[in-house]
Enzyme design. Structure first.
Site, short mmCIF file in Angstrom:
data_model
loop_
_atom_site.label_atom_id
_atom_site.label_comp_id
_atom_site.label_asym_id
_atom_site.label_seq_id
_atom_site.Cartn_x
_atom_site.Cartn_y
_atom_site.Cartn_z
N HIS A 14 77.84 36.63 65.09
CA HIS A 14 78.52 36.52 63.78
C HIS A 14 77.87 37.53 62.84
O HIS A 14 76.74 37.33 62.39
CB HIS A 14 78.37 35.10 63.22
CG HIS A 14 79.06 34.92 61.90
ND1 HIS A 14 79.90 33.86 61.65
CD2 HIS A 14 79.03 35.64 60.76
CE1 HIS A 14 80.36 33.94 60.42
NE2 HIS A 14 79.84 35.02 59.85
N HIS A 16 78.56 40.59 59.56
CA HIS A 16 79.37 41.33 58.58
C HIS A 16 78.86 42.76 58.49
O HIS A 16 77.69 42.98 58.14
CB HIS A 16 79.26 40.67 57.19
CG HIS A 16 79.81 39.29 57.17
ND1 HIS A 16 81.13 39.01 56.90
CD2 HIS A 16 79.22 38.10 57.43
CE1 HIS A 16 81.33 37.71 56.96
NE2 HIS A 16 80.19 37.13 57.29
N ASN A 42 86.50 39.95 57.35
CA ASN A 42 86.81 39.69 55.92
C ASN A 42 86.59 40.92 55.05
O ASN A 42 85.88 40.88 54.05
CB ASN A 42 86.03 38.48 55.39
CG ASN A 42 84.53 38.66 55.41
OD1 ASN A 42 83.99 39.42 56.21
ND2 ASN A 42 83.83 37.96 54.53
N LYS A 100 89.34 34.47 63.48
CA LYS A 100 88.50 33.78 62.50
C LYS A 100 89.34 32.98 61.51
O LYS A 100 90.25 33.52 60.88
CB LYS A 100 87.66 34.82 61.74
CG LYS A 100 86.78 34.24 60.64
CD LYS A 100 85.63 33.43 61.20
CE LYS A 100 84.87 32.70 60.10
NZ LYS A 100 83.56 33.25 59.83
N HIS A 137 85.06 29.08 59.76
CA HIS A 137 84.21 28.86 58.58
C HIS A 137 84.46 27.41 58.19
O HIS A 137 85.51 27.09 57.63
CB HIS A 137 84.56 29.81 57.43
CG HIS A 137 83.65 29.61 56.27
ND1 HIS A 137 82.65 30.49 55.95
CD2 HIS A 137 83.54 28.58 55.39
CE1 HIS A 137 81.97 30.02 54.91
NE2 HIS A 137 82.49 28.87 54.55
N HIS A 175 77.92 29.40 61.80
CA HIS A 175 76.83 29.17 60.83
C HIS A 175 76.73 27.70 60.39
O HIS A 175 76.86 27.37 59.22
CB HIS A 175 76.94 30.09 59.62
CG HIS A 175 78.31 30.26 59.02
ND1 HIS A 175 79.12 29.21 58.69
CD2 HIS A 175 79.00 31.38 58.69
CE1 HIS A 175 80.25 29.67 58.19
NE2 HIS A 175 80.21 30.98 58.18
N ASP A 248 75.17 35.94 60.66
CA ASP A 248 75.90 35.98 59.40
C ASP A 248 75.23 36.93 58.42
O ASP A 248 75.32 36.75 57.20
CB ASP A 248 76.05 34.57 58.79
CG ASP A 248 77.15 34.50 57.74
OD1 ASP A 248 77.97 35.44 57.67
OD2 ASP A 248 77.19 33.51 56.99
O1 DOR Z 1 77.16 33.89 52.76
C1 DOR Z 1 78.21 34.32 53.22
N1 DOR Z 1 78.56 35.62 53.11
N2 DOR Z 1 79.04 33.46 53.81
C2 DOR Z 1 80.27 33.84 54.21
O2 DOR Z 1 80.99 33.01 54.71
C3 DOR Z 1 80.77 35.21 53.95
C4 DOR Z 1 79.66 36.15 53.81
C5 DOR Z 1 80.10 37.48 53.24
O3 DOR Z 1 81.10 38.03 53.69
O4 DOR Z 1 79.42 37.98 52.34
ZN ZN Z 2 79.98 35.14 57.81
#
Ligand code: DOR
Ligand code: ZN
Length: 346
Positions: A14, A16, A42, A100, A137, A175, A248
């Site tokens: 997971h 980003h 996202n 997702k 999520h 998470h 995450d």
């Molecule tokens: O803390 C987080 N940051 N939780 C999420 O679900 C999204 C992520 C983000 O994209 O910054």
């Molecule tokens: Zn995330």
């Protein structure tokens, strides 16, 4: 006096990575240690179609510095308009490894997510049929539900009904932050796994709120009480193959973290493997680290394990990690565990 631990190269289930300058700045932090990662969709706008996922994968590979290898495992962002046939085609082409589910409004860039779960039923049924994983999520967005209870309520109100209605659907609860979630995973006998982040093994809600507000510890789902952190530690270090690492790691510039309404996310790509070694050693479970970080994830996703290894080294002196990563958008603060760490990746 040094100690060494050689393990299969880990993967991050997971992650980003964002796009553009931010992508270029943070990708090496992950690719240095991890072989593959499940890439969150996202972006703004989100990665909704197979064509968008293919284009994003190409941008990630183009951002990879020379000499580094890394395989992005792409995901699609589920919307109420997602076409089951597009999802099936992206899966058949080997392009996407998961879809997702963001409840609309639950977190960063989730506005295009799902409001009415009945509307995505045809996609979920198609995914169950073809064996494509749903990553969730897991928080309800109902304002009447306390933010610390939103994960537990999601399990009862949304996740369990979806799983009962869709036999064979493979789900990763992303998470997880509560004992409730860990217990739910253990209570089910198939098709369910969970990722646990590095930071949720380390912080509880006091770290965010006691003695002044600490925006760099604010993420979603928000860290809970200490008893939940302990339950997560037990799940991660137990050797149970249903639990695996998903950092995450979520970069936001300091400027965006420190706003009156700051962004959610902890950036842990840089020091995750060192912190995991610390945590597993502290719990007398160093022999379980390779399962959690390198083996349980591929097994759930039905992928081969990485063929190469990394070496974790424990040194006498504390390791100095960079405080921040510089990006063209501004600095991104690296997660500070708040204790001395002696492990590093050689
Ligand atoms: O803390 C987080 N940051 N939780 C999420 O679900 C999204 C992520 C983000 O994209 O910054
Ligand atoms: Zn995330």
């Amino acid at each position: 006096m040094t100690q060494e631990l050689r393990i299969t190269r880990p993967d991050d289930w997971h992650l980003h990575l964002r796009d553009g300058d931010m992508l270029r700045a943070v990708l090496p932090e992950t690719a240095r240690h991890f072989g593959r990662a499940i890439i969150m969709p996202n972006l703004v706008p989100p990665v909704v179609t197979g064509a968008q996922a293919a284009a994003y994968r190409d941008r990630i590979l183009a951002a990879l510095p020379e000499g580094m290898t890394f395989e992005p495992l792409m995901t699609l962002y589920l919307t109420e308009d997602t076409d089951p046939e597009d999802v099936a085609a992206a899966h058949a082409a080997g392009l996407v490894k998961a879809v997702k589910l963001y409840p609309a409004g639950a977190t960063t860039n989730s506005q295009s997510g799902v409001r009415d779960f009945d509307k995505v039923r045809p996609v979920l049924e198609k995914m169950a049929e073809i064996g494509l994983t749903l990553c969730t999520h897991g928080e309800v967005t109902d304002h009447a539900i306390d933010i610390f209870d939103r994960e537990a309520v999601f399990i009862d109100r949304v996740l369990d009904p979806i799983r009962r209605a869709t036999p064979g659907l493979r789900v990763v609860m992303e998470h997880i932050t509560t004992r409730n979630a860990a217990d739910y995973v253990r209570s089910q006998d198939r098709d369910l796994g969970a990722t646990i982040t590095t930071h949720h093994l380390i912080i509880n809600r006091n770290h965010i709120l006691a003695g002044g507000i600490k925006p760099h510890y604010y993420c979603l789902p928000v860290a809970k009480r200490e008893e939940h952190r302990i339950a997560l530690r037990q799940a991660a270090t137990s050797g149970d193959a249903r639990f695996f690492i998903g950092t995450d790691s979520a970069p936001h510039t300091d400027a965006n973290k420190l706003l009156p309404c700051g962004c959610a996310g902890c950036f842990t790509a840089t020091n995750t493997m060192a912190l995991l070694a610390h945590v597993f050693e502290e719990d007398g479970a160093l022999d379980k680290l390779e399962g959690f970080a390198c083996k349980h994830g591929p097994a759930f996703y039905r992928l081969p394990e990485n063929q190469d290894q990394i070496t974790l080294v424990k040194q006498a002196e504390p390791v100095i990690f960079p405080e921040k990563i510089d990006t063209k958008d501004g600095p991104v603060t690296v997660f500070d565990p708040g204790f001395a760490v002696h492990w590093t990746v050689a």
